[in-house]
Design an enzyme around this catalytic site. Structure first.
Site, PDB file in Angstrom:
ATOM      1  N   ASP A  45       0.836  -1.202   0.000  1.00 22.46           N
ATOM      2  CA  ASP A  45       0.000   0.000   0.000  1.00 22.46           C
ATOM      3  C   ASP A  45       0.876   1.260   0.000  1.00 22.46           C
ATOM      4  O   ASP A  45       0.364   2.384  -0.080  1.00 22.46           O
ATOM      5  CB  ASP A  45      -1.011  -0.014   1.160  1.00 22.46           C
ATOM      6  CG  ASP A  45      -0.368  -0.003   2.534  1.00 22.46           C
ATOM      7  OD1 ASP A  45       0.868  -0.139   2.630  1.00 22.46           O
ATOM      8  OD2 ASP A  45      -1.105   0.154   3.532  1.00 22.46           O
ATOM      9  N   SER A  46       2.196   1.061   0.057  1.00 18.98           N
ATOM     10  CA  SER A  46       3.132   2.179  -0.153  1.00 18.98           C
ATOM     11  C   SER A  46       2.919   2.783  -1.541  1.00 18.98           C
ATOM     12  O   SER A  46       3.382   3.897  -1.821  1.00 18.98           O
ATOM     13  CB  SER A  46       4.576   1.694  -0.001  1.00 18.98           C
ATOM     14  OG  SER A  46       4.792   0.525  -0.767  1.00 18.98           O
ATOM     15  N   ASP A  84      -1.151  -6.308  -0.398  1.00 20.16           N
ATOM     16  CA  ASP A  84      -1.259  -5.625   0.893  1.00 20.16           C
ATOM     17  C   ASP A  84      -2.706  -5.185   1.101  1.00 20.16           C
ATOM     18  O   ASP A  84      -3.311  -4.567   0.223  1.00 20.16           O
ATOM     19  CB  ASP A  84      -0.355  -4.385   0.833  1.00 20.16           C
ATOM     20  CG  ASP A  84       0.262  -4.040   2.164  1.00 20.16           C
ATOM     21  OD1 ASP A  84       0.001  -4.750   3.148  1.00 20.16           O
ATOM     22  OD2 ASP A  84       1.037  -3.064   2.204  1.00 20.16           O
ATOM     23  N   GLU A 115      -1.491  -5.566   8.732  1.00 20.67           N
ATOM     24  CA  GLU A 115      -0.677  -4.994   9.803  1.00 20.67           C
ATOM     25  C   GLU A 115      -1.260  -5.294  11.191  1.00 20.67           C
ATOM     26  O   GLU A 115      -2.477  -5.296  11.363  1.00 20.67           O
ATOM     27  CB  GLU A 115      -0.562  -3.470   9.623  1.00 20.67           C
ATOM     28  CG  GLU A 115       0.165  -3.073   8.352  1.00 20.67           C
ATOM     29  CD  GLU A 115       0.360  -1.566   8.195  1.00 20.67           C
ATOM     30  OE1 GLU A 115       0.064  -0.803   9.139  1.00 20.67           O
ATOM     31  OE2 GLU A 115       0.816  -1.161   7.111  1.00 20.67           O
ATOM     32  N   GLU A 182       9.117  -3.874  10.711  1.00 17.55           N
ATOM     33  CA  GLU A 182       9.503  -2.576  10.124  1.00 17.55           C
ATOM     34  C   GLU A 182      10.017  -1.601  11.179  1.00 17.55           C
ATOM     35  O   GLU A 182       9.386  -1.388  12.221  1.00 17.55           O
ATOM     36  CB  GLU A 182       8.292  -1.966   9.391  1.00 17.55           C
ATOM     37  CG  GLU A 182       8.582  -0.593   8.811  1.00 17.55           C
ATOM     38  CD  GLU A 182       7.630  -0.171   7.697  1.00 17.55           C
ATOM     39  OE1 GLU A 182       6.743  -0.951   7.299  1.00 17.55           O
ATOM     40  OE2 GLU A 182       7.805   0.972   7.223  1.00 17.55           O
TER      41      GLU A 182
END
Ligand code: KIV
Length: 266
Positions: A45-46, A84, A115, A182
């Site tokens: 999703d970056s 994602d 996440e 991360e």
């Protein structure tokens, strides 16, 4: 070479071999990464911040992700393709999580990523139960950056490390096949890696991981903003594109493009 699967990743961990992961957001880049031997391609999703110009990944929707998930899936043959789950595509209800993860699976991806640790325990269990491979993501999880007060490094206190270890264990128990860690202190990531049996892949989490992941736009020097410390730029594509575009502009303006070679003749 054989298609990359969770079983293959487990074997690589057992043999102590590093796994290479990278993001991609389009067909051509996915094809290049696949041919270069990248093991896992994450349609992150970056994409929202790296390509769409959003200020954070919180703005990314399923509608944004669907076309690029398809493009990357079509570009990759050997690599495992992971989609994602965007913000609010799995947090609102179990039904939404199943429907959205199922949408990606129906498009042919190999797994999904979401996440969180404890907070997604039931979701991970349910998705795995219905046959959807899940990759976890803990540490500085960008979808929760407002809770952390910004993009910070995690694992600095005893209690934060204990929380990260607990989250990693919960993900493993829930059936996740791997975890992204991360922006976590290297020593803390080492402790997390020692506490679980599934592969841990790091981004800004130091050297003691089973593999590394980076954002493609960062390593080719085309990210819109300043890059974090953990990024290594292998190419400055921004300068190369600027040179090409400037040259094209000059040549159109001075009449040297198109010349006879670029022109159709009778
Ligand atoms: O969206 C993303 O690119 C990620 C990272 C782990 C790189 O989640």
């Amino acid at each position: 070479m054989d298609k990359v699967t969770p079983k293959y990743l487990k074997k690589k961990k057992k043999e102590g071999e590093k796994v290479v992961l990278l993001t991609a957001y389009d067909f051509t880049t996915a094809k290049i990464e696949d041919e270069a031997g990248i093991d896992v391609i994450l349609v992150g999703d970056s994409y929202g911040t790296a390509v769409l110009g959003y200020s954070s990944t919180l703005e990314v929707t399923m509608q944004d992700m669907i076309p690029i998930v398809g493009a990357v899936r079509r570009g990759a043959k050997r690599a495992m393709v992971i989609a994602d789950m965007p913000y609010m595509s799995y947090q609102t209800s179990m039904e939404n999580a199943v429907l959205n993860a199922g949408t990606f699976m129906k498009m042919g991806v190999d797994a999904i990523k979401l996440e969180g640790g404890l907070v997604v325990k039931e979701t991970v269990t349910r998705l795995v139960d219905i046959g959807i491979p899940v990759m976890g993501h803990i540490g500085m999880t960008p979808q929760s950056y407002k809770i952390f007060g910004g993009y910070c490094v995690r694992g600095k206190t005893k209690s934060d490390l204990a929380r990260l270890i607990e989250d990693a264990k919960i993900l493993e128990e829930s059936g996740a096949f791997s975890i992204i860690v991360e922006c976590v202190l290297e020593e803390a990531t080492k402790r997390i890696t020692e506490k679980v049996n599934i592969p841990i892949y790091g981004i800004g989490a130091g050297r003691h991981c089973d593999g590394q992941i980076l954002v493609i736009s960062d390593i080719i020097g085309i990210s819109p903003g300043p890059s974090p410390r953990f990024v290594k730029e292998y190419l400055n594509l921004q300068t190369r594109i600027m040179d090409a575009v400037t040259k094209y502009k000059e040549e159109v303006e001075n009449g040297s493009y198109p010349n006879s070679a670029h022109t159709y003749h009778t």
